[in-house]
Design a protein around this motif. Structure first.
Motif, PDB file in Angstrom:
ATOM      1  N   ARG A  12       0.845  -1.208   0.000  1.00 19.08           N
ATOM      2  CA  ARG A  12       0.000   0.000   0.000  1.00 19.08           C
ATOM      3  C   ARG A  12       0.865   1.238   0.000  1.00 19.08           C
ATOM      4  N   VAL A  13       0.295   2.329  -0.495  1.00 21.81           N
ATOM      5  CA  VAL A  13       0.956   3.622  -0.362  1.00 21.81           C
ATOM      6  C   VAL A  13       0.307   4.373   0.792  1.00 21.81           C
ATOM      7  N   PHE A  14       1.144   5.108   1.515  1.00 22.53           N
ATOM      8  CA  PHE A  14       0.698   5.855   2.688  1.00 22.53           C
ATOM      9  C   PHE A  14       1.179   7.300   2.598  1.00 22.53           C
ATOM     10  N   VAL A  15       0.301   8.240   2.926  1.00 24.04           N
ATOM     11  CA  VAL A  15       0.750   9.607   3.166  1.00 24.04           C
ATOM     12  C   VAL A  15       1.308   9.628   4.586  1.00 24.04           C
ATOM     13  N   GLU A  16       2.064  10.661   4.909  1.00 23.53           N
ATOM     14  CA  GLU A  16       2.767  10.712   6.195  1.00 23.53           C
ATOM     15  C   GLU A  16       1.844  10.484   7.386  1.00 23.53           C
ATOM     16  N   ARG A  17       0.706  11.126   7.411  1.00 23.50           N
ATOM     17  CA  ARG A  17      -0.178  11.035   8.587  1.00 23.50           C
ATOM     18  C   ARG A  17      -0.768   9.634   8.785  1.00 23.50           C
ATOM     19  N   ASP A  18      -0.742   8.795   7.728  1.00 20.74           N
ATOM     20  CA  ASP A  18      -1.333   7.458   7.816  1.00 20.74           C
ATOM     21  C   ASP A  18      -0.309   6.333   7.990  1.00 20.74           C
ATOM     22  N   ILE A  19       0.967   6.686   8.086  1.00 17.64           N
ATOM     23  CA  ILE A  19       2.000   5.650   8.271  1.00 17.64           C
ATOM     24  C   ILE A  19       1.685   4.865   9.551  1.00 17.64           C
ATOM     25  N   PRO A  20       1.679   3.547   9.496  1.00 22.21           N
ATOM     26  CA  PRO A  20       1.417   2.730  10.694  1.00 22.21           C
ATOM     27  C   PRO A  20       2.668   2.623  11.576  1.00 22.21           C
ATOM     28  N   TRP A  21       3.041   3.735  12.201  1.00 20.66           N
ATOM     29  CA  TRP A  21       4.306   3.832  12.939  1.00 20.66           C
ATOM     30  C   TRP A  21       4.492   2.713  13.967  1.00 20.66           C
ATOM     31  N   GLY A  22       3.456   2.346  14.657  1.00 20.73           N
ATOM     32  CA  GLY A  22       3.577   1.296  15.669  1.00 20.73           C
ATOM     33  C   GLY A  22       3.651  -0.107  15.097  1.00 20.73           C
ATOM     34  N   GLU A  23       3.514  -0.231  13.787  1.00 21.44           N
ATOM     35  CA  GLU A  23       3.511  -1.545  13.136  1.00 21.44           C
ATOM     36  C   GLU A  23       4.643  -1.685  12.114  1.00 21.44           C
ATOM     37  N   LEU A  24       5.686  -0.885  12.250  1.00 21.53           N
ATOM     38  CA  LEU A  24       6.816  -1.004  11.329  1.00 21.53           C
ATOM     39  C   LEU A  24       7.743  -2.122  11.791  1.00 21.53           C
ATOM     40  N   ALA A  25       8.244  -2.878  10.843  1.00 15.07           N
ATOM     41  CA  ALA A  25       8.969  -4.113  11.145  1.00 15.07           C
ATOM     42  C   ALA A  25      10.343  -3.909  11.771  1.00 15.07           C
ATOM     43  N   PHE A  26      11.069  -2.910  11.310  1.00 13.40           N
ATOM     44  CA  PHE A  26      12.471  -2.800  11.703  1.00 13.40           C
ATOM     45  C   PHE A  26      12.840  -1.350  11.998  1.00 13.40           C
ATOM     46  N   PRO A  27      13.787  -1.130  12.894  1.00 15.96           N
ATOM     47  CA  PRO A  27      14.179   0.249  13.212  1.00 15.96           C
ATOM     48  C   PRO A  27      14.730   1.005  12.005  1.00 15.96           C
ATOM     49  N   VAL A  28      15.331   0.311  11.047  1.00 19.68           N
ATOM     50  CA  VAL A  28      15.851   0.993   9.860  1.00 19.68           C
ATOM     51  C   VAL A  28      14.723   1.573   9.017  1.00 19.68           C
ATOM     52  N   VAL A  29      13.556   0.948   9.066  1.00 21.24           N
ATOM     53  CA  VAL A  29      12.387   1.462   8.336  1.00 21.24           C
ATOM     54  C   VAL A  29      11.883   2.722   9.026  1.00 21.24           C
ATOM     55  N   ASP A  30      11.736   2.664  10.360  1.00 24.07           N
ATOM     56  CA  ASP A  30      11.333   3.858  11.133  1.00 24.07           C
ATOM     57  C   ASP A  30      12.250   5.031  10.806  1.00 24.07           C
ATOM     58  N   ARG A  31      13.557   4.793  10.921  1.00 28.84           N
ATOM     59  CA  ARG A  31      14.530   5.877  10.749  1.00 28.84           C
ATOM     60  C   ARG A  31      14.522   6.425   9.323  1.00 28.84           C
ATOM     61  N   THR A  32      14.421   5.561   8.328  1.00 33.75           N
ATOM     62  CA  THR A  32      14.391   6.027   6.942  1.00 33.75           C
ATOM     63  C   THR A  32      13.163   6.891   6.693  1.00 33.75           C
ATOM     64  N   LEU A  33      12.015   6.462   7.173  1.00 36.18           N
ATOM     65  CA  LEU A  33      10.793   7.251   6.989  1.00 36.18           C
ATOM     66  C   LEU A  33      10.861   8.577   7.753  1.00 36.18           C
ATOM     67  N   GLU A  34      11.377   8.546   8.978  1.00 36.58           N
ATOM     68  CA  GLU A  34      11.525   9.796   9.745  1.00 36.58           C
ATOM     69  C   GLU A  34      12.413  10.781   8.995  1.00 36.58           C
ATOM     70  N   HIS A  35      13.544  10.316   8.482  1.00 37.25           N
ATOM     71  CA  HIS A  35      14.442  11.185   7.705  1.00 37.25           C
ATOM     72  C   HIS A  35      13.721  11.734   6.478  1.00 37.25           C
ATOM     73  N   TYR A  36      13.030  10.841   5.762  1.00 38.17           N
ATOM     74  CA  TYR A  36      12.394  11.256   4.515  1.00 38.17           C
ATOM     75  C   TYR A  36      11.364  12.364   4.741  1.00 38.17           C
ATOM     76  N   PHE A  37      10.476  12.159   5.676  1.00 36.18           N
ATOM     77  CA  PHE A  37       9.421  13.157   5.870  1.00 36.18           C
ATOM     78  C   PHE A  37       9.993  14.479   6.386  1.00 36.18           C
ATOM     79  N   ARG A  38      11.055  14.425   7.149  1.00 36.50           N
ATOM     80  CA  ARG A  38      11.711  15.656   7.596  1.00 36.50           C
ATOM     81  C   ARG A  38      12.450  16.313   6.424  1.00 36.50           C
ATOM     82  N   ASP A  39      13.193  15.533   5.652  1.00 40.18           N
ATOM     83  CA  ASP A  39      13.964  16.078   4.535  1.00 40.18           C
ATOM     84  C   ASP A  39      13.059  16.600   3.413  1.00 40.18           C
ATOM     85  N   ARG A  40      11.913  15.974   3.257  1.00 39.90           N
ATOM     86  CA  ARG A  40      10.986  16.383   2.193  1.00 39.90           C
ATOM     87  C   ARG A  40      10.514  17.823   2.386  1.00 39.90           C
TER      88      ARG A  40
END
Length: 190
Positions: A141-169
């Protein structure tokens, strides 16, 4: 340097038993064959994948396999012999999300010494808007930032990559990010 157990018990060259010891001229324990002298190196695995952007959304895959079955991740997997990291990231994105992508640039690099892995994610654009669950994925699925299932992300590298992306964007600047994740985080079940 952590202490690692060698899973190898027999030489892959001659099939004789191996002994874990520091070979002459080395400084780390290795699996060494006492019969033929072959030294077997147990090096980190490289995991490659893509942060796939589709407009203002990102593509995530719900894992259908362990580890972390049922959790969301970026499409990624182990680099294969004979591939560049970029080629591996494109292949894994196709295998896990049936998505064709155009690579923009390398984006995040993570060292995980506690599991002897290195993760590399590329920023990529969804080429034709099409994607679906691959063989190891139960849902894509595609997710906009507000709909990311933050509590259901598999790995810390996924959390960190998404956090960087939305901040850098917000600044439209995407420098290469490099981090070490030194200990296993405690993760909850979905």
């Amino acid at each position: 340097m952590g202490s690692f157990k060698y899973p190898m018990k027999f030489c892959s060259t001659c099939s004789a038993p191996v002994t874990v010891k520091v070979p002459l001229g080395d400084n780390r324990p290795r699996a060494v064959c006492d019969a033929c002298g072959a030294i077997h190196y147990d090096n980190p695995k490289v995991v490659v994948g893509c942060l796939v952007v589709a407009g203002s959304s990102v593509l995530l895959c719900r894992r259908g396999i362990d580890p972390r079955s049922g959790f969301w991740t970026l499409p990624a997997g182990y680099l294969e012999k004979g591939e560049t990291t970029e080629q591996g990231a494109v292949r894994e994105t196709w295998e896990e999300a049936r998505a064709r992508v155009d690579i923009d640039s390398l984006y995040t690099i993570f060292d995980l010494p506690y599991i002897s892995q290195i993760y590399m994610f590329y920023r990529a654009r969804l080429r034709d808007g099409r994607f679906s669950a691959g063989e190891e994925t139960v849902e894509a699925r595609v997710f906009v930032e507000r709909d990311i299932p933050w509590g259901e992300l598999a790995f810390p590298v996924v959390d960190r990559t998404l956090e960087h992306y939305f901040r850098d964007r917000r600044n439209n600047e995407f420098p290469i990010r490099s981090e070490s994740i030194k200990k296993r985080p405690i993760r909850r079940q979905p």
